[in-house]
Design a protein around this motif. Structure first.
Motif, PDB file in Angstrom:
ATOM      1  N   THR A   1      14.370  -0.828   7.430  1.00 59.96           N
ATOM      2  CA  THR A   1      14.319  -2.375   6.140  1.00 59.96           C
ATOM      3  C   THR A   1      14.615  -2.678   5.145  1.00 59.96           C
ATOM      4  N   TRP A   2      14.578  -1.436   4.250  1.00 66.20           N
ATOM      5  CA  TRP A   2      14.713  -1.889   2.780  1.00 66.20           C
ATOM      6  C   TRP A   2      16.543  -1.868   2.921  1.00 66.20           C
TER       7      TRP A   2
ATOM      8  N   LEU B   1       9.554  -9.774  11.729  1.00 64.92           N
ATOM      9  CA  LEU B   1      10.444  -9.692  11.487  1.00 64.92           C
ATOM     10  C   LEU B   1      11.811 -11.046  12.004  1.00 64.92           C
TER      11      LEU B   1
ATOM     12  N   TYR C   1       4.829  -6.031  13.893  1.00 60.82           N
ATOM     13  CA  TYR C   1       6.257  -6.412  12.333  1.00 60.82           C
ATOM     14  C   TYR C   1       7.633  -6.615  12.732  1.00 60.82           C
ATOM     15  N   LEU C   2       8.430  -5.892  14.029  1.00 60.37           N
ATOM     16  CA  LEU C   2       9.530  -6.449  14.401  1.00 60.37           C
ATOM     17  C   LEU C   2       9.560  -7.752  14.639  1.00 60.37           C
TER      18      LEU C   2
END
Ligand SMILES: Cc1cc2nc3c(=O)[nH]c(=O)nc-3n(C[C@H](O)[C@H](O)[C@H](O)COP(=O)(O)OP(=O)(O)OC[C@H]3O[C@@H](n4cnc5c(N)ncnc54)[C@H](O)[C@@H]3O)c2cc1C
Length: 319
Positions: free
Chosen positions: A266-267, A81, A77-78
């Protein structure tokens, strides 16, 4: 993930919380009613007699399932991103330590780094538990707590199904908790607040043994299973164990994810980026009083961490 097509083994498999004591299980009913009333969200109580359908262990007093929870591979995921940020024009400078933050005459920020100086109109501090003296106002509010995790060898698929028939994210009801799940290639990934201190070679080694004992306590079936990977990281706790966000020393920040930052960070990141671009501030966590950590629990001062660890063990014993 959908927008940026990030491949990170995302799976909406639900989570299972398991009760280490009868009183914890009794509390699940109260939680489920509260969550239904306040958020119209359904949690399912699993009595002990039905727990084998959820987990291949007999040590717990029952469980509670949230079907909407999901899991992913955070490293993928990182990386996804980071690539998305690069595609959008961001310049990423890894292995570059910010050593101090000051102001220039034109009022821009000036950061000294291990690879030279840089100026900026705005700064977002996203340094979490690793916050340094370059930003002392934030550092003194963060309590750094070690968390460790290990992965077994690949398990035969029938054993893996026995341990976690529905492939949930699982965690127990203690303060000093264990959390675990199967990986897509059928390893048992088992983590917890093992050594409490931030990670070093020593604490990782100690934690591997603590976690192995914990894992066998939950799953005696894994008594002869090899541990192939162990690693650790540091979590950013705050005194009220809540996330905080807004501005500190004129810089935007979000911190205090306390082991729950994969989705939340992230949010908050998107929200802070919006503020920099002039969006209205609708972050509900901004403005909540953000008290400093007591001396001895601050980032970089670790002498009081064993006391904090002992306190959580006492709470687990009492409650
Ligand atoms: C073993 C383990 C298991 C976990 N499990 C879960 C889980 O199941 N679910 C979940 O939601 N969360 C989990 N977490 C927590 C999650 O990883 C964190 O909440 C999340 O990574 C926080 O993201 P962040 O971007 O705020 O900070 P971080 O990922 O901590 O990143 C902060 C970065 O800032 C950098 N930095 C700090 N100071 C400086 C400086 N002066 N100059 C330059 N760079 C600096 C650091 O090097 C670091 O790269 C777990 C953590 C650990 C360790």
């Amino acid at each position: 993930m959908r927008e940026e097509k990030i491949e990170c083994n995302f799976s909406r498999c639900g989570h299972l919380e398991v009760a280490c004591k009868q009183s914890h299980f009794d509390g699940y009913q109260v939680s489920a009613v509260l969550v239904k009333r306040e958020f119209n969200h359904e949690l399912r109580i699993i009595p002990k007699s039905e727990l084998r359908g959820e987990i291949g262990s007999d040590i717990y007093f029952g469980g509670m399932v949230d079907e909407t929870s999901a899991g992913l591979n955070p490293a993928r995921y990182l990386a996804g991103l980071a690539l998305a940020a690069q595609r959008a024009g961001a310049c990423l400078c890894d292995h570059t330590r910010v050593t101090s933050v000051g102001r220039e005459r034109n009022n821009k920020f000036r950061m000294e780094t291990s690879k030279g100086a840089i100026t900026a109109r705005e700064i977002i501090l996203a340094s979490g538990a690793y916050t340094t003296d370059a930003t002392p106002a934030l550092r003194k509010k963060i309590i750094p707590i070690g968390s460790y995790i290990m992965a077994t060898e690949v398990l035969p698929s029938d054993l893996a199904r026995e341990l976690s028939p529905r492939n949930r994210m699982i965690y127990d009801s203690k303060h000093f908790l264990y959390y675990y799940r199967l990986t897509p290639d059928n390893r048992m990934l088992f983590g917890g607040r093992a050594a409490f201190f931030p990670e070093t070679e020593n604490t990782v080694r100690q934690s591997a043994e603590i976690l192995r004992r914990g894992m066998i306590g939950v799953y005696p079936q894994l008594g002869d299973t090899k541990i192939e990977f162990v690693w650790g990281g540091t979590l950013d706790f705050t005194l009220d164990v809540m996330p905080h966000a807004g501005k500190i020393g004129d810089m935007y920040f979000a911190a205090g994810f306390a082991g729950h930052g994969v989705a939340a960070a992230t949010w908050f990141g998107a929200k802070l980026a919006g503020l920099v671009c002039g969006d209205p501030n609708d972050i509900p966590f901004d403005g909540i009083p953000f008290r400093g950590a007591p001396l001895g629990l601050r980032s970089g001062h670790t002498w009081a961490l064993p006391l904090a660890g002992a306190w959580y063990r006492i709470l687990d014993w009492l409650t």
